[in-house]
Write a protein that holds these residues in place. Structure first.
Motif, short mmCIF file in Angstrom:
data_model
loop_
_atom_site.label_atom_id
_atom_site.label_comp_id
_atom_site.label_asym_id
_atom_site.label_seq_id
_atom_site.Cartn_x
_atom_site.Cartn_y
_atom_site.Cartn_z
N MET A 154 0.84 -1.18 0.00
CA MET A 154 0.00 0.00 0.00
C MET A 154 0.90 1.25 0.00
SD MET A 154 -3.06 0.76 2.59
CE MET A 154 -4.15 2.07 2.30
N GLU A 155 0.51 2.20 -0.83
CA GLU A 155 1.31 3.40 -0.98
C GLU A 155 1.11 4.34 0.20
OE1 GLU A 155 2.54 6.46 -4.45
OE2 GLU A 155 0.57 5.54 -4.59
N GLN A 156 2.19 5.03 0.56
CA GLN A 156 2.13 5.98 1.67
C GLN A 156 1.74 7.36 1.16
OE1 GLN A 156 5.38 5.85 4.28
NE2 GLN A 156 4.71 7.59 5.49
N TYR A 157 0.87 8.02 1.93
CA TYR A 157 0.42 9.36 1.61
C TYR A 157 0.92 10.33 2.67
CZ TYR A 157 -2.66 7.66 -2.05
OH TYR A 157 -3.15 7.11 -3.20
N TYR A 158 1.23 11.56 2.24
CA TYR A 158 1.76 12.57 3.15
C TYR A 158 0.82 13.76 3.20
CZ TYR A 158 6.09 9.96 2.66
OH TYR A 158 7.02 8.97 2.67
N THR A 159 0.85 14.49 4.32
CA THR A 159 0.08 15.72 4.45
C THR A 159 0.87 16.87 3.81
OG1 THR A 159 1.07 16.29 6.56
CG2 THR A 159 -0.94 14.95 6.62
N LEU A 160 0.21 18.02 3.66
CA LEU A 160 0.90 19.19 3.12
C LEU A 160 2.10 19.58 3.99
CD1 LEU A 160 -1.97 21.57 1.94
CD2 LEU A 160 -0.34 20.34 0.54
N GLN A 161 1.93 19.53 5.30
CA GLN A 161 3.02 19.91 6.20
C GLN A 161 4.23 18.99 6.03
OE1 GLN A 161 -0.20 19.65 7.18
NE2 GLN A 161 -0.58 21.86 7.35
N GLU A 162 3.98 17.71 5.85
CA GLU A 162 5.09 16.76 5.66
C GLU A 162 5.81 17.02 4.34
OE1 GLU A 162 3.39 12.91 8.12
OE2 GLU A 162 2.73 13.23 6.06
N VAL A 163 5.05 17.32 3.30
CA VAL A 163 5.66 17.60 1.99
C VAL A 163 6.40 18.94 2.04
CG1 VAL A 163 5.19 17.98 -0.45
CG2 VAL A 163 3.93 16.22 0.79
N MET A 164 5.84 19.92 2.75
CA MET A 164 6.52 21.20 2.90
C MET A 164 7.89 21.01 3.55
SD MET A 164 3.34 23.59 4.24
CE MET A 164 4.41 24.65 5.15
N ALA A 165 7.95 20.20 4.59
CA ALA A 165 9.22 19.96 5.28
C ALA A 165 10.18 19.16 4.41
CB ALA A 165 8.96 19.23 6.59
N ARG A 166 9.64 18.20 3.69
CA ARG A 166 10.50 17.33 2.87
C ARG A 166 11.10 18.07 1.67
NH1 ARG A 166 8.66 11.56 0.26
NH2 ARG A 166 10.61 11.18 -0.84
N LEU A 167 10.29 18.89 0.99
CA LEU A 167 10.76 19.59 -0.21
C LEU A 167 11.28 20.99 0.08
CD1 LEU A 167 7.98 18.59 -2.76
CD2 LEU A 167 10.17 17.48 -2.34
N ASN A 168 11.05 21.47 1.31
CA ASN A 168 11.49 22.80 1.72
C ASN A 168 10.89 23.89 0.83
OD1 ASN A 168 12.79 24.61 3.35
ND2 ASN A 168 14.68 24.57 2.15
N ILE A 169 9.57 23.79 0.60
CA ILE A 169 8.85 24.80 -0.15
C ILE A 169 7.60 25.20 0.63
CG2 ILE A 169 9.70 24.17 -2.45
CD1 ILE A 169 7.26 22.52 -2.92
N SER A 170 7.03 26.35 0.30
CA SER A 170 5.89 26.88 1.05
C SER A 170 4.59 26.16 0.70
CB SER A 170 5.75 28.37 0.79
OG SER A 170 5.30 28.58 -0.52
N ARG A 171 3.60 26.39 1.54
CA ARG A 171 2.27 25.81 1.33
C ARG A 171 1.67 26.34 0.02
NH1 ARG A 171 -3.06 26.63 1.92
NH2 ARG A 171 -4.31 25.00 2.87
N ASP A 172 1.81 27.63 -0.23
CA ASP A 172 1.26 28.22 -1.45
C ASP A 172 1.89 27.60 -2.70
OD1 ASP A 172 -0.38 29.87 0.00
OD2 ASP A 172 0.99 31.57 -0.05
N THR A 173 3.18 27.32 -2.65
CA THR A 173 3.85 26.71 -3.79
C THR A 173 3.31 25.31 -4.04
OG1 THR A 173 5.86 27.96 -3.31
CG2 THR A 173 6.10 26.03 -4.73
N ILE A 174 3.14 24.54 -2.97
CA ILE A 174 2.61 23.17 -3.11
C ILE A 174 1.18 23.22 -3.66
CG2 ILE A 174 1.91 21.08 -1.88
CD1 ILE A 174 4.24 21.62 0.03
N MET A 175 0.36 24.15 -3.15
CA MET A 175 -1.01 24.25 -3.64
C MET A 175 -1.02 24.63 -5.13
SD MET A 175 -2.89 23.30 -1.22
CE MET A 175 -4.45 23.71 -1.93
#
Length: 85
Positions: free
Chosen positions: A1-22
């Motif tokens: 089963m594939e793992q899913y991440y929240t926006l906060q986890e992706v923000m920390a992992r990629l070091n980009i802002s919430r607006d950029t991810i959105m």
């Protein structure tokens, strides 16, 4: 089963802002994103595809002003003579 991440986890992992991810999600650059109520879940495969698609683009050369030909002594002398007439 594939793992899913929240926006906060992706923000920390990629070091980009919430607006950029959105923005990336809206543009479809991170595939497989799921919205549950008001919470986004981003799959590991979507993050990997996004990272693989990133390419380093060469920078545009900065502007270098073009140098004019400086007038030679003859042209300078001629200019002063024309002005005196």
């Amino acid at each position: 089963m594939e793992q899913y991440y929240t926006l906060q986890e992706v923000m920390a992992r990629l070091n980009i802002s919430r607006d950029t991810i959105m923005g990336l999600i809206r543009k479809g650059k991170i595939p497989g994103t799921i919205k549950l109520s008001n919470v986004f879940r981003i799959p590991e495969s979507g993050i990997q595809r996004f990272l693989e698609a990133q390419t380093v683009q060469p920078r545009k050369p900065f502007y270098v002003p073009r140098q004019r030909n400086r007038p030679t002594a003859r042209r300078r002398a001629r200019r002063t003579q024309v002005g005196r007439r």
